[in-house]
Design a protein around this motif. Structure first.
Motif: not given
Length: 69
Positions: A32-42
């Motif tokens: 949907g035009g979105v790409n991202g990541s994060a460490n942790g649970n949020r």
């Protein structure tokens, strides 16, 4: 457990917000035009209005998990 929502800020910017239980070591979003990541649970990532995305995460034991459908 992993859940997410498309949210619009007061300033008019849309975001994908996601949260997982304590067993999640990292989260990711794509599509949907979105790409991202994060460490942790949020996770919070800018998104276009109406974006339909896929959420997934990695658990602390290294296994992968997604949202229930």
């Amino acid at each position: 457990m992993l859940a997410g929502v498309l949210w619009k800020s007061r300033a008019g910017q849309w975001y994908v917000l996601a949260a997982g239980s304590a067993q999640f070591a990292s989260l990711s979003v794509s599509g949907g035009g979105v790409n991202g990541s994060a460490n942790g649970n949020r996770l919070a990532v800018k998104a276009p209005a109406g974006a339909q995305v896929d959420l997934s995460g990695k658990l602390t034991d290294g296994s992968k998990a997604g949202v229930l459908r």
